[in-house]
Design a protein around this motif. Structure first.
Motif, mmCIF file in Angstrom:
data_model
loop_
_atom_site.group_PDB
_atom_site.id
_atom_site.type_symbol
_atom_site.label_atom_id
_atom_site.label_comp_id
_atom_site.label_asym_id
_atom_site.label_seq_id
_atom_site.Cartn_x
_atom_site.Cartn_y
_atom_site.Cartn_z
ATOM 1 N N GLY A 176 -0.493 14.799 2.307
ATOM 2 C CA GLY A 176 -0.437 13.608 1.477
ATOM 3 C C GLY A 176 0.464 12.516 2.028
ATOM 4 N N TYR A 177 1.360 12.861 2.937
ATOM 5 C CA TYR A 177 2.270 11.884 3.526
ATOM 6 C C TYR A 177 1.831 11.452 4.932
ATOM 7 N N THR A 178 0.676 11.900 5.379
ATOM 8 C CA THR A 178 0.232 11.576 6.738
ATOM 9 C C THR A 178 0.026 10.078 6.921
ATOM 10 N N ILE A 179 -0.700 9.455 5.992
ATOM 11 C CA ILE A 179 -0.959 8.018 6.110
ATOM 12 C C ILE A 179 0.338 7.229 6.030
ATOM 13 N N LEU A 180 1.252 7.666 5.174
ATOM 14 C CA LEU A 180 2.539 6.974 5.065
ATOM 15 C C LEU A 180 3.318 7.039 6.374
ATOM 16 N N ARG A 181 3.281 8.194 7.031
ATOM 17 C CA ARG A 181 3.983 8.314 8.311
ATOM 18 C C ARG A 181 3.334 7.422 9.375
ATOM 19 N N VAL A 182 2.014 7.284 9.315
ATOM 20 C CA VAL A 182 1.327 6.382 10.246
ATOM 21 C C VAL A 182 1.749 4.935 9.990
ATOM 22 N N ILE A 183 1.881 4.563 8.718
ATOM 23 C CA ILE A 183 2.309 3.202 8.379
ATOM 24 C C ILE A 183 3.738 2.948 8.875
ATOM 25 N N LEU A 237 0.832 -1.206 0.000
ATOM 26 C CA LEU A 237 0.000 0.000 0.000
ATOM 27 C C LEU A 237 0.867 1.257 0.000
ATOM 28 N N SER A 238 1.933 1.247 0.778
ATOM 29 C CA SER A 238 2.841 2.396 0.817
ATOM 30 C C SER A 238 3.487 2.635 -0.537
ATOM 31 N N MET A 239 3.943 1.559 -1.185
ATOM 32 C CA MET A 239 4.571 1.705 -2.499
ATOM 33 C C MET A 239 3.575 2.226 -3.533
ATOM 34 N N SER A 240 2.316 1.811 -3.419
ATOM 35 C CA SER A 240 1.291 2.308 -4.343
ATOM 36 C C SER A 240 1.065 3.807 -4.146
ATOM 37 N N MET A 241 1.017 4.242 -2.903
ATOM 38 C CA MET A 241 0.816 5.659 -2.612
ATOM 39 C C MET A 241 2.011 6.486 -3.078
ATOM 40 N N ILE A 249 13.085 4.893 3.362
ATOM 41 C CA ILE A 249 14.040 5.366 2.347
ATOM 42 C C ILE A 249 13.301 5.832 1.097
ATOM 43 N N THR A 250 12.346 5.037 0.641
ATOM 44 C CA THR A 250 11.583 5.418 -0.557
ATOM 45 C C THR A 250 10.789 6.693 -0.321
ATOM 46 N N MET A 251 10.159 6.798 0.838
ATOM 47 C CA MET A 251 9.361 7.983 1.140
ATOM 48 C C MET A 251 10.236 9.233 1.214
ATOM 49 N N SER A 252 11.428 9.111 1.785
ATOM 50 C CA SER A 252 12.329 10.261 1.880
ATOM 51 C C SER A 252 12.752 10.745 0.498
ATOM 52 N N LEU A 253 13.044 9.814 -0.408
ATOM 53 C CA LEU A 253 13.442 10.195 -1.762
ATOM 54 C C LEU A 253 12.299 10.884 -2.505
ATOM 55 N N VAL A 254 11.098 10.313 -2.400
ATOM 56 C CA VAL A 254 9.942 10.902 -3.090
ATOM 57 C C VAL A 254 9.589 12.264 -2.492
#
Length: 325
Positions: free
Chosen positions: A208-215, A115-119, A282-287
């Motif tokens: 837009g990154y709130t859910i990702l940070r929760v994950i 799910l994170s990679m999809s977002m 790592i992926t989230m930081s790059l994006v």
């Protein structure tokens, strides 16, 4: 003369006919009020302005709820496809099987990772089309922006061009600035609108990154829960054997084997959760870095596109006058 009321204090005011569409300061409450002919606008459901219609249209096209639901469906399909192939071909005695298919924790961790990679892929999609829009010329010195009709036509032209290149960010900010300029004919007001839209864009990006940070927060906790569950099961199984008389030494041997098996499950869940967390972070930081960079580039581009192409009335110097340096 135009007779109208302040939208804040309802105080009555009058303005000259050529002030229609401009802003004035209310003498009753000192608020900035749009000069409008209320005598011809008694219907509360009056037709929306062009910029309002375009904004509603763009928002409906990019519906966040629809996108979130679509990303969820895509993630579920990828998840089902992955485990359908993995469980069919993986060896139950292998390390990969133990990490990804032993207990319930790996299943949840893998789904959250997908799910994170999809977002994040969707964020890259938005960044790509926003950056690609920087190569377009929405406004130029030859764009007619003198009358309200010309401004409306320019906004519709920008909307149509944005649809062709799938731009949901740059064009919207240019249109909002043009809408403010149409009502005020002030470049300062247009600049303020650009600053407000830039701030709103940064806030929307952070949201837009709130859910990702929760994950990222939840995945390692799931690993620790699996670890506690495994340790508890191993200790409980060993206590059940040692707490009673043992007739055969093989009972203790079997209990110790189960303890090591449960402990292996406990530490494997922590391992897979930590690995997933590192990958997501790592992926989230790059994006996110690309996202910030694109917003900075968009801010510079929009400022140049709008502020340098808006027509401004200036007074000519009379003979004998000199400019002060």
């Amino acid at each position: 003369m135009i007779d109208f009321s302040c939208s804040h204090c309802k105080g009555r005011m009058q303005a000259s006919d050529d002030s229609l569409g401009y802003y004035a300061i209310c003498p009753h409450c000192n608020h900035e009020v749009l000069v409008e002919n209320t005598a011809n606008n008694n219907n509360p459901a009056s037709e929306k302005s062009v910029e309002q219609q375009i904004d509603i249209e763009m928002r409906s096209e990019g519906g966040e709820t629809k996108i979130a639901f679509l990303l969820l469906i895509i993630s579920i399909l990828i998840y089902i496809s992955f485990y359908a192939a993995f469980l069919e071909w993986a060896d139950p005695a292998s390390m990969a099987y133990r990490l990804l298919a032993a207990g319930w924790v790996p299943y949840v961790v893998v789904f959250l990772t997908i799910l994170s990679m999809s977002m994040l892929t969707h964020r890259l999609y938005l960044i790509h089309y926003s950056v690609r829009a920087l190569g377009e010329t929405y406004l130029s010195h030859s764009t007619p922006l003198t009358t309200d009709t010309e401004i409306d036509e320019s906004m519709l032209m920008i909307r149509d061009k944005a649809k062709l290149i799938h731009d949901a960010n740059v064009a919207k900010r240019i249109i909002s600035a043009l809408g403010r300029f149409k009502h005020t004919h002030s470049i300062r007001e247009a600049e303020d609108m650009l600053k407000a839209s830039t701030e709103r864009a940064f806030n929307e990006m952070e949201a837009g990154y709130t859910i990702l940070r929760v994950i990222v927060w939840a995945v390692p906790i799931l690993g620790f829960i699996g670890t506690v569950q495994g340790v508890s099961a191993s200790v409980g199984g060993l206590a059940g054997v040692l707490g009673k008389e043992v007739e055969d030494i093989s009972q203790i041997t079997n209990a110790l084997a189960n303890v090591t098996k449960d402990l292996s499950f406990a530490f494997d869940t922590t391992l897979v959760a930590l690995i997933a967390t590192v990958i997501i972070m790592i992926t989230m930081s790059l994006v996110e870095r690309l996202d910030y960079s694109s917003l900075d580039r968009i801010e510079d581009y929009v400022d140049q596109q709008v502020l340098l192409n808006l027509p401004i009335k200036v007074g000519t110097l009379q003979a004998g006058q000199k400019t002060e340096l």
